[in-house]
Every structure is written in structure tokens, then in C-alpha cells.
Design a protein around this motif. Sequence first.
Motif, mmCIF file in Angstrom:
data_model
loop_
_atom_site.group_PDB
_atom_site.id
_atom_site.type_symbol
_atom_site.label_atom_id
_atom_site.label_comp_id
_atom_site.label_asym_id
_atom_site.label_seq_id
_atom_site.Cartn_x
_atom_site.Cartn_y
_atom_site.Cartn_z
ATOM 1 N N THR A 1 12.021 -10.538 -6.911
ATOM 2 C CA THR A 1 12.372 -9.992 -5.609
ATOM 3 C C THR A 1 13.889 -9.788 -5.486
ATOM 4 N N ALA A 2 14.256 -8.779 -4.679
ATOM 5 C CA ALA A 2 15.680 -8.577 -4.405
ATOM 6 C C ALA A 2 16.046 -9.260 -3.093
ATOM 7 N N GLY A 3 15.009 -9.679 -2.329
ATOM 8 C CA GLY A 3 15.252 -10.286 -1.027
ATOM 9 C C GLY A 3 15.638 -11.754 -1.131
ATOM 10 N N ASP A 4 15.821 -12.375 0.049
ATOM 11 C CA ASP A 4 16.274 -13.757 0.087
ATOM 12 C C ASP A 4 15.123 -14.748 0.235
ATOM 13 N N TYR A 5 13.926 -14.248 0.492
ATOM 14 C CA TYR A 5 12.833 -15.159 0.782
ATOM 15 C C TYR A 5 11.712 -15.017 -0.237
ATOM 16 N N THR B 1 8.480 -13.920 -0.971
ATOM 17 C CA THR B 1 7.471 -13.025 -0.425
ATOM 18 C C THR B 1 6.726 -12.356 -1.567
ATOM 19 N N PRO C 1 6.945 -8.571 -3.768
ATOM 20 C CA PRO C 1 8.388 -8.770 -3.629
ATOM 21 C C PRO C 1 9.060 -7.607 -2.913
ATOM 22 N N GLU C 2 10.212 -7.891 -2.286
ATOM 23 C CA GLU C 2 10.985 -6.828 -1.615
ATOM 24 C C GLU C 2 11.985 -6.277 -2.615
ATOM 25 N N GLY C 3 11.677 -5.111 -3.152
ATOM 26 C CA GLY C 3 12.588 -4.516 -4.129
ATOM 27 C C GLY C 3 12.553 -5.304 -5.432
ATOM 28 N N SER D 1 14.822 -7.020 -8.618
ATOM 29 C CA SER D 1 16.135 -7.356 -9.166
ATOM 30 C C SER D 1 16.000 -8.584 -10.054
ATOM 31 N N ASP E 1 12.789 -21.352 -2.436
ATOM 32 C CA ASP E 1 13.423 -20.037 -2.420
ATOM 33 C C ASP E 1 13.052 -19.349 -3.746
#
Lengths: 266, 274
Positions: free
Chosen positions: A37-41, A43, A46-48, A50, A234
Amino acid sequence: MVEAVPTGVRAAAVIFMLLVLAFVLGPLVVVAGVSFTAGDYVTFPPEGLSLRWYRAVLSADVYTHSAITSLRLAALVTLAATVIGTGVAVALHRRRIPGTGFLSALVLSPLVLPTIVFALGLLMLWSSVVGRTSFYSLWLGHTVIAVPYVIRTTLAVLATSDPFLEEAARTMGAGPWRTLFHVTLPQCLPGIAAGGFFAFNISFDEAILSLFLRSPDIMTLPIQIYTQLEFSPDPSIAAASALMIALTIFLIVAIDRLLGIQRVAA
Amino acid sequence: MASHREDWAIAAPGLLLLLLAFLVPVGSILALGVRTEGGEFTPAYVIRFLTEPYYLGISWRTIKLSVVITLVCALVGFPFAYIMARVGPRLRLWLVILITLPLMTSVVVRTFGWMVLLGRGGLVPDIMRSLGLVRRNYTLMHTEVAIVVGMVQILFPFMVLSILGVILRMDPRLEEAARVMGCTFLQSVRRVVLPVATPGIVAGSLLVFTLSASYFITPSLLGGARLPVLAGSIYETATRTQDWPFAAAQSLILFTAVLLLLFPYIRLTRKAGG
């Protein structure tokens, strides 16, 4: 001629297998997904995409230190378990010492008896005999539960070995030790190696013994992950977990190449 | 006997390790559960566990969950193993690898995956919400369902492999004969394969039951503090309250139960293996 398997049943079987496999593999796929995931949480999906959480894990001391501890521990457990386990397997296979059946049930018992009872007992005994728990108490505990795997894989190989080779070596004048090192052990090698990979995997992934026997200065990777899970997960946990899954896949492939996973799994 | 000295020599390190680092610690923890500080026999700790409602609740939950986990594993495991036995050897090998992969993965990693899937905003509650089954912000975490789901995933391969072994040894002509004699496909599975597979199902069930009763990391992470099971209670008692004799007494109860179930398991697998 009757139809072998009705088409409807066949289709249902395929769907059933796919559903079960999705259930069995789902959590692993999810962990791998979250790690990118590229996000902070945490999920899923995944969000994006990376690799930032991999960078985070590889540069975080808590993870690298515990990973090094786990790798060192697993390497030493593998060494001890293969040496000790091979000896037991060869002796059991020859069936010349009395009570072989009983002894083999006994040496394999750590596989099925509750690890938590063993962990508690070892912690108590270690505290009263040696003192504070340390890297060595973990080494001892992990070796005990890894040895049965080496015994099993080595016995599996010996079961298909040629019993007359040992006899032939002896009649040709080789002593018992020469026979062992030049005839018996080379035959066992695939089993010993597969057992070694099992031992490595058991130790590297083990959490129950490590939870009981840990000390503040000894943190293994699974315990690091466990502690994080209890507090605030995380995505770095996912990245560390995904790396562990990758190692496991490598070890399974290695075992399969050496021995055939079906022979040791069943 | 003297001529077999080298057999003893190569087995000795392993046997000593097992004796000193496994049997002695396990034995001493079991003994601690039924001893006073002075070293005399007392059943007090065991009786305390078996009479206090809180701990009775833990026992009941442990048994109930283990039964459900075992049933689910058997119901899904039998058809899965049967299909595995009837596909080609290459595909079968892949299936073995795929179902053992979770087994070989660290318990904390697998459990983390379920926490993501079952938790608030996770995939499973989302799907259930879109089907209109649950409200927003629903979570499956900290429920008994979560424990069952997480444990079945881990223990499923034990059941499948134990049934698969039995079915693979069965003569496939038995099934053909049944079909030729007029059985439908499902009848032949029920009347021919199922009876042959029963020892494998029973052995697998005993193994799954004992293992599910002795795990605690998955139940404690997925079930949380309000749904303790026996193994989790041993860990809590030993580490939080540091009441060692009581933790030992609980270990004794778990150990005795597991041992009672393992004897028929060993007899069954012996017979099947021999």
C-alpha cells in the motif's frame, strides 16, 4: 458404460476447490497486498502501490534486529536439530536397540503434545536451574520441537533405502563408524536437508515458546510482529510478514525439490 | 547388545535432549499442578479450576470451539481430500503445497491476515454489508466466529492429509464395481468411499481437536480478552498473575485431555499405516 463423474458434480467440485483454496490462501494474499500500500493505514485492497513500507521495515532497527536474532536462532536450531535428529533416525531405522517402537513414539511426541505446556515447563525449569531466560533457552526449546521433523524426514528417506548396502559395507570390512559416514549418511542426505529446512522454518516462525522464553533483550521477528499486532498494526507489519511468507515459500519449494512434499506431509 | 553400541551412541544426544529438555520440564509442570508448597499432594488447584464458574466457562468455550472447528474441518476436508485423490498427481502435488503453505507460515502472519479481513472496514464485513446482512461499522473481530475461521484455516491441512492418505490407499476398482452394480456417483461415494475413509476422518478429527484445544495465539488475537480459551488462560495465569501452581494445574488438565484423545489417534494411524 456408466458416466465416470456427472458433469454437474464435476463443476461443483471445481467451484468447491476454488472456494476452499481462496479461504485457505486468502489471509496470505491479503497480507502481501497490504504490504504494497502507498497509504498510511492497513487496508485491503491497498491504496495505490508503493514499496515504502518495505523501505520502512528494512530501515527500522526493531525489525532488522529481531530479524537477525531470528535468523541466527534458526540457523543454530537447524544445525543442532539435524545433527541430533539424524542420529536418532538412523538408530530407530536399524531397529537394533530395544523398545524402538516406544522410543519413536516418544521422540515424535513434541509434534502432538501441547507446546504451551512444554513452554511453561521449560520456562519454569530454566528459571530454577539456569536463571534468566536468554538466547540459549530459546535455542534449546526450538531445537526440541524441530528435532522430530528431522527424524521424520530422515526416516522417510531411510525407509526407501537399500538395507543391503550397510551389510555389504560391513562384510567388505568397513567398521561401524566408517559404514555410518560413508554409506548410511550419504543415503540420508535428502532427508536430512529437508528436515533442516523444516527445522529452520519451525524456529523462524515459532511464537509460543518464544513468548514464554523471551527476555527484554531477545526479540524474535514473530514476537515483534505479535507485540505490534496487540498495539497498533501499521502496514510495516504487513511488509515484514510478506517477507516471512516469501521465505516460507522458498523453504517449501526447497523441501519439495529435495524429498517431495507429499512424502513428508502425509 | 555390545555390537550395537554405536546405535546407542548416535541416538544418545537426541534421547538425552528429549528426556532432559522435554520430558523433565513437562513432567515437572504437571507435578507442580497437584502439589502444595511443602511438596505434598493436593488436588486444590485442579478443583478450583473445575468449580469456579469463570474457569468452567473457559473449559466450555474451549470444548465448544474445538468441536465446531473439528466438524467444519471434517465436513470440508472429506470432499476436498476425495477430489484431491481423484485428480492427476501433478495437480495433487500443487494442492498439497497450496494447503500446507498456510501451515508453514508463522501463526502471527496468518492471524494478521484474518485481522485485516474480518476487522472493521475489512473485506468480509464489507461484503456482508453490501448483501444487507449487517449494519455499517460491523466487525467480526473478537467473536467466536473469528476464532473458528482462523483456526479452521490452520488445522484444515491436518484433516485433509490424514483423509487423503487413506483414500489413496483404497483400491479404485471398489468404486468402479459399485458404479457397475448400479450405484449413482454420489451413492458410491457415500457407500464405498466414506466407509473406507472413516478411519482417516476419525484420526484427523482427533488430531484437529487436540491441536485446536492447545493453540492460544490465534484465539487470543482474534477472540480478544473477553473470549479466553484454556491455552490462553494458561498463558495469562503464568505471565500476568504469575500464579504458577494454578497455571500448572490448568496445563495438567489440558495435557490429560489431549493424551486421552491421542491414544485412539495413535492406534488408528498405526493400523492405517501398517
